[in-house]
Design a protein around this motif. Structure first.
Motif, PDB file in Angstrom:
ATOM      1  N   UNK A  19       0.886  -1.227  -0.234  1.00 17.63           N
ATOM      2  CA  UNK A  19       0.038  -0.042   0.053  1.00 17.63           C
ATOM      3  C   UNK A  19       0.725   1.173   0.103  1.00 17.63           C
ATOM      4  N   UNK A  20       1.883   1.192   0.913  1.00 20.58           N
ATOM      5  CA  UNK A  20       2.747   2.166   0.904  1.00 20.58           C
ATOM      6  C   UNK A  20       3.471   2.752  -0.478  1.00 20.58           C
ATOM      7  N   UNK A  21       3.914   1.458  -1.209  1.00 17.75           N
ATOM      8  CA  UNK A  21       4.518   1.399  -2.300  1.00 17.75           C
ATOM      9  C   UNK A  21       3.651   2.186  -3.339  1.00 17.75           C
TER      10      UNK A  21
ATOM     11  N   UNK B 264       1.642   6.332  -6.968  1.00 15.63           N
ATOM     12  CA  UNK B 264       0.750   7.253  -7.250  1.00 15.63           C
ATOM     13  C   UNK B 264       1.023   8.613  -7.529  1.00 15.63           C
ATOM     14  N   UNK B 265       1.854   9.087  -6.321  1.00 16.28           N
ATOM     15  CA  UNK B 265       2.408  10.452  -6.451  1.00 16.28           C
ATOM     16  C   UNK B 265       3.342  10.592  -7.527  1.00 16.28           C
ATOM     17  N   UNK B 266       4.240   9.725  -7.808  1.00 14.40           N
ATOM     18  CA  UNK B 266       5.065   9.856  -9.013  1.00 14.40           C
ATOM     19  C   UNK B 266       4.171   9.905 -10.185  1.00 14.40           C
TER      20      UNK B 266
ATOM     21  N   UNK C 186       1.462   6.391   7.857  1.00 18.37           N
ATOM     22  CA  UNK C 186       0.070   6.698   7.520  1.00 18.37           C
ATOM     23  C   UNK C 186       0.101   6.531   5.947  1.00 18.37           C
ATOM     24  N   UNK C 187       1.070   6.474   4.951  1.00 20.37           N
ATOM     25  CA  UNK C 187       0.822   6.119   3.681  1.00 20.37           C
ATOM     26  C   UNK C 187       0.563   4.514   3.377  1.00 20.37           C
ATOM     27  N   UNK C 188       1.321   4.018   4.261  1.00 26.63           N
ATOM     28  CA  UNK C 188       1.117   2.497   4.512  1.00 26.63           C
ATOM     29  C   UNK C 188      -0.373   2.230   4.837  1.00 26.63           C
ATOM     30  N   UNK C 189      -1.038   2.788   5.764  1.00 27.10           N
ATOM     31  CA  UNK C 189      -2.387   2.478   6.089  1.00 27.10           C
ATOM     32  C   UNK C 189      -3.219   3.070   4.896  1.00 27.10           C
ATOM     33  N   UNK C 190      -2.824   4.034   4.296  1.00 32.10           N
ATOM     34  CA  UNK C 190      -4.128   4.617   3.226  1.00 32.10           C
ATOM     35  C   UNK C 190      -3.888   3.757   2.209  1.00 32.10           C
ATOM     36  N   UNK C 191      -2.566   3.346   1.831  1.00 27.60           N
ATOM     37  CA  UNK C 191      -2.507   2.621   0.732  1.00 27.60           C
ATOM     38  C   UNK C 191      -3.085   1.078   0.631  1.00 27.60           C
ATOM     39  N   UNK C 192      -2.916   0.584   1.884  1.00 29.47           N
ATOM     40  CA  UNK C 192      -3.566  -0.627   2.190  1.00 29.47           C
ATOM     41  C   UNK C 192      -4.898  -0.705   2.303  1.00 29.47           C
ATOM     42  N   UNK C 193      -5.599   0.438   2.767  1.00 31.04           N
ATOM     43  CA  UNK C 193      -6.954   0.415   2.687  1.00 31.04           C
ATOM     44  C   UNK C 193      -7.436   0.655   1.157  1.00 31.04           C
ATOM     45  N   UNK C 194      -7.061   1.545   0.635  1.00 33.66           N
ATOM     46  CA  UNK C 194      -7.255   1.512  -0.933  1.00 33.66           C
ATOM     47  C   UNK C 194      -7.226   0.635  -1.618  1.00 33.66           C
ATOM     48  N   UNK C 195      -6.205  -0.427  -1.163  1.00 39.00           N
ATOM     49  CA  UNK C 195      -6.040  -1.816  -2.101  1.00 39.00           C
ATOM     50  C   UNK C 195      -7.171  -2.507  -1.809  1.00 39.00           C
ATOM     51  N   UNK C 196      -7.501  -2.850  -0.456  1.00 41.66           N
ATOM     52  CA  UNK C 196      -8.619  -3.692   0.112  1.00 41.66           C
ATOM     53  C   UNK C 196      -9.970  -3.006  -0.557  1.00 41.66           C
TER      54      UNK C 196
ATOM     55  N   UNK D 132      -1.182  -5.655   4.851  1.00 48.18           N
ATOM     56  CA  UNK D 132      -0.114  -6.144   5.813  1.00 48.18           C
ATOM     57  C   UNK D 132       1.165  -6.777   4.990  1.00 48.18           C
ATOM     58  N   UNK D 133       1.232  -6.773   3.676  1.00 51.25           N
ATOM     59  CA  UNK D 133       2.137  -7.258   3.140  1.00 51.25           C
ATOM     60  C   UNK D 133       3.219  -6.561   2.888  1.00 51.25           C
ATOM     61  N   UNK D 134       4.527  -6.811   3.187  1.00 52.90           N
ATOM     62  CA  UNK D 134       5.661  -5.940   3.117  1.00 52.90           C
ATOM     63  C   UNK D 134       6.090  -6.214   1.789  1.00 52.90           C
ATOM     64  N   UNK D 135       6.740  -5.074   1.199  1.00 48.91           N
ATOM     65  CA  UNK D 135       6.914  -5.040  -0.130  1.00 48.91           C
ATOM     66  C   UNK D 135       8.331  -5.421  -0.378  1.00 48.91           C
ATOM     67  N   UNK D 136       8.926  -6.083   0.603  1.00 50.94           N
ATOM     68  CA  UNK D 136      10.384  -6.557   0.511  1.00 50.94           C
ATOM     69  C   UNK D 136      11.395  -5.261   0.982  1.00 50.94           C
TER      70      UNK D 136
END
Length: 171
Positions: free
Chosen positions: A9-11, A16-18, A74-84, A92-96
């Motif tokens: 989600x954070x990635x 998305x910003x990029x 916050x970005x992880x949370x927002x991105x995870x929520x958007x993905x779900x 909760x998946x880490x991008x490595x």
């Protein structure tokens, strides 16, 4: 010092910003071919801010590190929520995480100096909005193992070298 890792989600937020910045920047193919240096130069404030954002998430402590880690959380949370909720993905998946070179004391000094410069530039410069987006994007992508993560080691090395050079010259 607590290192925060980015999730998918954070990635996603960082990418998305990029993408948004690149779409806003895109001058069109004909103008880009006619004057590539001027148009590519318009991306320089974003790229510098991205590098600063990536440096702040590389294990900087104190208030600057806390702000960077909180921004990433916050970005992880927002991105995870958007993905779900947006596409039915999982959370909760880490991008490595990427293995990065920690900043030395003088490298951290450089980050503090850059923080003052970025805060002043974001407040006074016409590029303030772009600088904020670049910093946020760098924080989101600075610890990713993907395309953006490759920059972590050279950025840390550059900050450490610059710190050694600057502080060595005065000490």
């Amino acid at each position: 010092m607590n290192v925060q890792y980015v999730t998918f989600g954070g990635v996603t937020v960082g990418v998305c910003i990029l993408v948004a910045v690149l779409v806003e920047w895109w001058p069109g193919l004909r103008p880009l071919r006619k004057d590539p240096l001027r148009h590519l130069g318009a991306l320089l404030p974003f790229l510098l801010a991205w590098a600063y954002g990536a440096l702040t998430i590389l294990g900087v402590g104190g208030l600057i590190g806390w702000i960077a880690r909180t921004t990433l959380w916050i970005s992880n949370w927002l991105g995870d929520a958007a993905l779900v909720w947006g596409v039915g993905g999982s959370i909760g998946q880490h991008s490595g995480g990427v293995r990065y070179l920690p900043l030395t004391a003088t490298g951290a000094g450089v980050v503090l100096i850059l923080t003052v410069a970025m805060a002043a530039a974001a407040k006074k410069s016409k590029y303030g909005d772009v600088l904020k987006k670049g910093t946020w994007c760098g924080i989101c992508l600075g610890t990713s193992a993907g395309v953006a993560g490759f920059a972590a080691v050279p950025l840390a090395q550059a900050a450490n070298w610059l710190g050694t050079t600057v502080y060595g010259a005065i000490g």
